[in-house]
Design a protein around this motif. Sequence first.
Motif, mmCIF file in Angstrom:
data_model
loop_
_atom_site.group_PDB
_atom_site.id
_atom_site.type_symbol
_atom_site.label_atom_id
_atom_site.label_comp_id
_atom_site.label_asym_id
_atom_site.label_seq_id
_atom_site.Cartn_x
_atom_site.Cartn_y
_atom_site.Cartn_z
ATOM 1 N N LYS A 50 1.134 7.575 9.371
ATOM 2 C CA LYS A 50 1.972 8.729 9.043
ATOM 3 C C LYS A 50 3.063 8.387 8.033
ATOM 4 O O LYS A 50 3.579 9.275 7.352
ATOM 5 N N VAL A 51 3.419 7.121 7.933
ATOM 6 C CA VAL A 51 4.408 6.747 6.920
ATOM 7 C C VAL A 51 3.876 7.043 5.522
ATOM 8 O O VAL A 51 4.647 7.394 4.612
ATOM 9 N N THR A 58 0.833 -1.212 0.000
ATOM 10 C CA THR A 58 0.000 0.000 0.000
ATOM 11 C C THR A 58 0.862 1.254 0.000
ATOM 12 O O THR A 58 0.622 2.201 -0.765
ATOM 13 N N VAL A 59 1.874 1.278 0.861
ATOM 14 C CA VAL A 59 2.761 2.443 0.937
ATOM 15 C C VAL A 59 3.498 2.642 -0.385
ATOM 16 O O VAL A 59 3.589 3.759 -0.900
ATOM 17 N N ARG A 60 3.988 1.556 -0.952
ATOM 18 C CA ARG A 60 4.721 1.658 -2.217
ATOM 19 C C ARG A 60 3.807 2.124 -3.353
ATOM 20 O O ARG A 60 4.207 2.905 -4.217
ATOM 21 N N MET A 61 2.573 1.660 -3.341
ATOM 22 C CA MET A 61 1.624 2.050 -4.383
ATOM 23 C C MET A 61 1.304 3.540 -4.302
ATOM 24 O O MET A 61 1.260 4.238 -5.322
ATOM 25 N N ALA A 107 3.177 5.847 -2.941
ATOM 26 C CA ALA A 107 4.395 6.568 -3.341
ATOM 27 C C ALA A 107 4.469 6.672 -4.862
ATOM 28 O O ALA A 107 4.766 7.741 -5.418
ATOM 29 N N GLU A 108 4.178 5.570 -5.555
ATOM 30 C CA GLU A 108 4.232 5.556 -7.016
ATOM 31 C C GLU A 108 3.140 6.439 -7.614
ATOM 32 O O GLU A 108 3.371 7.158 -8.598
ATOM 33 N N THR A 109 1.956 6.408 -7.021
ATOM 34 C CA THR A 109 0.858 7.259 -7.488
ATOM 35 C C THR A 109 1.235 8.731 -7.378
ATOM 36 O O THR A 109 0.984 9.531 -8.296
ATOM 37 N N THR A 110 1.844 9.092 -6.245
ATOM 38 C CA THR A 110 2.250 10.488 -6.034
ATOM 39 C C THR A 110 3.304 10.909 -7.041
ATOM 40 O O THR A 110 3.227 12.002 -7.630
ATOM 41 N N ARG A 111 4.282 10.050 -7.245
ATOM 42 C CA ARG A 111 5.352 10.399 -8.185
ATOM 43 C C ARG A 111 4.807 10.525 -9.609
ATOM 44 O O ARG A 111 5.197 11.435 -10.352
#
Length: 582
Positions: A92-93, A30-33, A35-39
């Motif tokens: 928060k991560v 979830t966190v990685r997804m 992060a990728e969406t934001t980038r």
Amino acid sequence: MADKPLWKKGGGWLLEKPEQALSPEDFDETVRMIAETTRTFAEREVLPVLDEMEHDKEKMYEHSVRLMRKAGEQGLLGPDVPEEYGGLDLPKVVTSVVAENIALTGGFSVTFSAHTGIGTLPIVYFGTPEQKAKYLPKLASGEWISAYCLTEPGSGSDALAAKTTATLSEDGQHYILNGTKQFITNAGFADVFIVFAKIDGEKFTGFIVEKGTPGLSLGPEEHKMGIRSSSTRQVILEDVKVPVENVLGEIGKGHKIAFNVLNIGRYKLGAAAVGAAKEVLKESARYALQRQQFNLPIAKFGAIKQKLARMAALIYAAEAATYRTVGLIDDEIEARGKDQIVDAIEEYAIEASIIKVLGSEVLDYAVDEGVQIHGGYGYIEEYMVERAYRDSRINRIFEGTNEINRLLIPGMLLRRALKGELPLVEAAMKLQEELLEPSFGEEYENEWDREWAYVTGLKKLALMIAGIASQKFGEKIVKEQEVLMATADVLIDAYTAESALLRTQKRGGELEAAMTRYYLARAQDKAAQLAQAVLPYLEEGDDLRVLMAAARRLTKHEPVNQVALERRIAGAVLEAEGYPIK
């Protein structure tokens, strides 16, 4: 809540070796997804119009509003907002990786972060149910944009010296606000303003003020050195009538809102600085591979390799320290419950200040060397590093200047000791006895035992300086800013080196080991210099000689082949064409 180990308490790492730490390697899908969406959003939606936003104010307004709504549609504005108000209510991560990956958008990332952080969180954490229901869904969707109004022409770091006043109307239905707020991000297109004023000139209190309220006006756009694709204006309040139901939090307790929201802003700024520094490293590595001088790519030259290596090692350590801190905060929130989020975040105010100083200065180093690697082209607008250089400088002023944060770090530790929350006095007394004992060469059983001993030495040096200064000055130590800032620098490097060490032991790679040992060796050398600078101010004669010998003992380390480490790290950077840790 069950008693937790000392190393998991805010500041407790100074006295106890931590057992573990969150690092990017622990991120779930979830966190990685996210992060990728934001980038992807940053690269596809923002970067293509960023140049236009830099040079045309009207276009900047138009794009900012449009992009914020698009970010809201993708859920990027709502990770901190409860689900019942249209948000995602995520750890928060998640908000930290969003901050890291939006950072490459320069001034727009300031618009974004001001809205999602200081513009929204005061209502999330201190708003009434009615205020949350009215404002949060529109803020999470991007329909409304928020601004945070704390700074004034005469009060910056001393926020409680604000002159803006609030007076209750005769009918008791409104507060009448008068004053001027300075350097307000998002002011030009904000729909909601979080404003701080003193009721009857004394009770510092927060208010929610809506755009279009009679008496609210704006100064002209500031002509800024950097972050030009963001709006920065004065907010002028002349007899502005604010309904009493728009008081935010408790009357007279506005400082709780202001300072706790700043704690969040500090660790998120650290994450954003890491993201921006990675981008600069990527641009610098690619340029070094392409640019030829003396019939060779400049990437072949040792002077360039040294710059790239130092950038990468600093980023690696800062990234480790940032996500270690965020992990502690998330664990604390889970342990306390979401009804105590503010207290959970405040627990790690020391670490948040460390991350803010660390991240902003790592980024400043990266952009400065990025321009140097580009040479004359780094001074030209069409190259990304020119904008990055200008945009970076504000981060050492945002969220409390780095000087203020350096004073806060040892100051908060000492206050916690006086309250009995941390056994610092006992540790300092024990250290004094230990330093009087003869020192013998230590033997290390495991691979990283030597480095752990080095980190412990840095902690003990900070404890020694703080302890001697406290004995000498007592309560007046708050005026000894040079000593406090030197102590803070040792603490920052100790926490950061320890974070890198924890991360490296988990990853186990040769490159990670090189970056950790490189950072630690430089931290020890820096600590030795700081001790030489401040100890002669604290003692003299034989007492000084004893302290200087103790400082040398605590920073002593085996010679490190820094040139070889730099070449190893630089080789990985050039091979990856950027930050080499994935």
